[in-house]
Design an enzyme around this catalytic site. Structure first.
Site, PDB file in Angstrom:
ATOM      1  N   GLY A   1       0.814  -1.225   0.000  1.00 20.17           N
ATOM      2  CA  GLY A   1       0.000   0.000   0.000  1.00 20.17           C
ATOM      3  C   GLY A   1       0.837   1.260   0.000  1.00 20.17           C
ATOM      4  N   VAL A   2       0.179   2.363   0.326  1.00 18.99           N
ATOM      5  CA  VAL A   2       0.851   3.664   0.340  1.00 18.99           C
ATOM      6  C   VAL A   2       2.019   3.623   1.318  1.00 18.99           C
ATOM      7  CG1 VAL A   2       0.567   6.073   1.072  1.00 18.99           C
ATOM      8  CG2 VAL A   2      -1.166   4.982  -0.362  1.00 18.99           C
ATOM      9  N   CYS A   3       1.789   3.018   2.466  1.00 20.61           N
ATOM     10  CA  CYS A   3       2.795   3.032   3.525  1.00 20.61           C
ATOM     11  C   CYS A   3       4.151   2.526   3.023  1.00 20.61           C
ATOM     12  CB  CYS A   3       2.290   2.182   4.688  1.00 20.61           C
ATOM     13  SG  CYS A   3       3.470   2.002   6.003  1.00 20.61           S
TER      14      CYS A   3
ATOM     15  N   LYS B   1      10.989   7.420   5.536  1.00 18.13           N
ATOM     16  CA  LYS B   1      11.912   7.205   6.658  1.00 18.13           C
ATOM     17  C   LYS B   1      13.305   6.799   6.166  1.00 18.13           C
ATOM     18  CE  LYS B   1       8.574   8.494   8.623  1.00 18.13           C
ATOM     19  NZ  LYS B   1       7.353   8.834   7.923  1.00 18.13           N
TER      20      LYS B   1
ATOM     21  N   GLY C   1       1.975  20.314   7.945  1.00 16.68           N
ATOM     22  CA  GLY C   1       1.655  19.057   8.636  1.00 16.68           C
ATOM     23  C   GLY C   1       2.873  18.133   8.625  1.00 16.68           C
TER      24      GLY C   1
ATOM     25  N   HIS D   1      20.045   2.940  32.550  1.00 17.44           N
ATOM     26  CA  HIS D   1      20.859   4.150  32.528  1.00 17.44           C
ATOM     27  C   HIS D   1      22.098   3.913  31.684  1.00 17.44           C
ATOM     28  CE1 HIS D   1      22.679   7.864  33.892  1.00 17.44           C
ATOM     29  NE2 HIS D   1      23.793   7.177  34.149  1.00 17.44           N
TER      30      HIS D   1
END
Ligand code: FAD
Length: 482
Positions: free
Chosen positions: A40-42, A51, A182, A444
């Site tokens: 799909g688009v993703c 990304k 956006g 940590h």
């Protein structure tokens, strides 16, 4: 004509997640999409390629900054063709992998374009041109969304891009205008600014990233205003036309002042619209709302028995993880499980630098809802890990219900916020209170400690921030009136 138990129309993150779960539950599933493989688009033109490019942007920016840490790199050389090749390889590997998973699960995948003939029948025109009619007991519509077009704006071209055009890095424009403040515009603007474009962002509203709390956006804006050439808010684009050399744009401010400028390229990212047109949805009787989204209930059911809708086509937020969870819900409903799609927290992440992420209630939403809440904030200047990364420009905040001290929401602005927010989502979904977070031992030195220290701050007990005692909040005696 064969009758299928379940058809999933659209193989984006919503559709393929639904089809795969249905197969795992033993259903006979047919998955239909125009593309060769699911994704799909993703995967093809959204989350994943953007990304991959943002990763390159991060590398370039870190290399440029490294001299202040005593490491000097020469000016990065960029090869757009190779960058594209690498990004396309990531997409091919992922979508190819999904193709394999489809076969392994024995999901019947049809590459083609479907349209409804009636509420029980589809016709698919396959990639080779032949047509097939399929009837079904149940169908999940997962046709996604497309970039919104602004009326009277010119067609997309090699100078006027939608997000898909911008992801195809052919050449790096000297001056790029991004219309829309956006997340998609800001992410892609970050990519181009990092690889050398002078980026101007124009937004009609008085601020960027509508929906995010202003204090988180302020952290982002401080750094981004060094990377971008200019950010124009309360300004709209009143005119746009292609010239021989570029694109001429007329800006108009809220007090009607006009200004004309020329850019080498323009990215229009002013939102997305649901894909409910072009496949004869009207023939099913399925209702859509005034924005074009298919109307569904909490079980992803439409008003027509046996027809479900999920993902971008079924409403906001238009995010991949919302689509896949809805897809899984629809399948469970079809399988007869008593389930609903009723999340308390759908995370939102803006993968800029710094990243901004939030989940559950934002502070603005809490205020508007009338809930009694308090906010605890931890500035990253007090985080050891942030200092080792030279990224003290961060903020973690928690929205806490007064009395119960339940965590209602979390917001993070800073490097890696997108990874950190998952803990906030778990806290909100589990109904954790702020003491749970305070008492959870965090490793940590990590940025995740900022979440724990935000919880400590709520009690005035943060190890790394000194605050004169003013509250007698106690984690064992929650009291709304304190
Ligand atoms: P889609 O992914 O839109 O897929 C729908 C599929 O249906 C398509 O493959 C299409 O070919 C097919 N289809 C439609 N009609 C038919 C038909 N008639 N016949 C056959 N097939 C059909 N979301 C995030 O969560 N995180 C991000 O970081 C993120 N980044 C993004 C970056 C960009 C640049 C863009 C554009 C989007 C981004 N998104 C992101 C949004 C995300 O891509 C969508 O929310 C998600 O893809 C929606 O999934 P979906 O399954 O609803 O539909």
């Amino acid at each position: 004509m064969s009758k299928k138990q379940l058809i999933v129309l659209g193989a984006g993150p919503g559709g393929y997640a639904a089809a795969f779960l249905a197969a795992d539950l033993g259903m006979d599933v047919t998955l239909i999409d125009k593309e060769l493989n699911p994704g799909g688009v993703c995967l093809y033109r959204g989350c994943i390629p953007s990304k991959a490019l943002l990763h390159i942007a991060k590398l370039v920016n870190e290399a440029k900054e490294a001299s202040k840490w005593g490491v000097e790199f020469s000016e990065p050389k960029l090869y757009p063709e190779k960058i594209n090749e690498w990004k396309n390889k990531v997409v091919k590997n992922l979508t190819g992998g999904l193709g394999q998973l489809t076969k392994q699960r024995k999901v019947h995948y049809i590459q083609g374009t479907a349209k409804f003939l009636d509420p029980h029948t589809l016709e698919v025109e396959k990639s080779g041109g032949e047509k097939e009619k399929l009837s079904f007991e149940n169908i999940i519509i997962a046709t996604g969304s497309s970039p919104a077009r602004i009326p009277n704006f010119p067609e997309f071209s090699d100078k006027i891009w939608d997000s898909t055009g911008a992801l195809d890095i052919k050449k790096i424009p000297k001056k790029l205008l991004v219309i829309g403040g956006g997340y998609i515009g800001l992410e892609l603007g970050t990519v181009y600014a990092s690889v050398g474009s002078e980026v101007t962002v124009v937004e009609m509203l008085p601020h960027l990233l509508n929906g995010a709390d202003r204090d988180l956006v302020a952290v982002f804006q401080k750094r981004i205003s060094k990377l971008f050439k200019e950010i124009l808010v309360s300004t709209k684009v009143a005119g746009i036309s292609e010239t021989k050399s570029g694109v001429k744009v007329t800006f108009e401010t809220s007090d009607k002042k006009k200004d004309e400028r020329e850019f080498d390229a323009v990215l229009i990212s002013t939102g997305r619209k649901p894909n409910t047109k072009g496949f004869d949805l009207e023939k099913t009787g399925v209702k859509v709302d005034d924005k074009g989204f298919i109307i569904v209930d909490k079980q992803c059911k439409t008003n027509v028995t046996g027809i479900y809708a999920i993902g971008d086509v079924a409403g906001e937020p238009m995010l991949a993880h919302k689509a896949s969870h809805e897809g899984r819900t629809a399948v469970e409903v079809i399988a007869g499980h008593k389930v609903e799609f009723a999340p308390n927290a759908i995370p939102a992440v803006v993968f800029t630098d710094p990243e901004i992420a939030w989940c559950g209630y934002t502070e603005a939403e809490a205020k508007e809802s009338g809930i009694k809440y308090e906010v605890a904030k931890f500035p990253w200047a007090a985080s050891g890990r942030a200092m080792t990364l030279d990224r003290t420009d961060g903020l973690t905040k928690i929205i806490i219900e007064q009395g119960s001290q339940r965590i209602l929401g979390m917001g993070i602005a800073g490097a890696g916020a997108g990874e950190l927010i998952a803990e906030g989502v778990l806290a909100v979904e589990m109904g954790a209170n702020v003491t749970d977070l305070k008492l959870t031992i965090h490793p940590h030195p990590t940025l995740s400690e900022t979440l724990m220290e935000t919880a400590e701050i709520f009690f005035g007990q943060s190890t790394h921030i000194y605050r004169p005692k003013k509250s007698d909040k106690s984690d064992d005696k929650p009291d709304a009136n304190k």
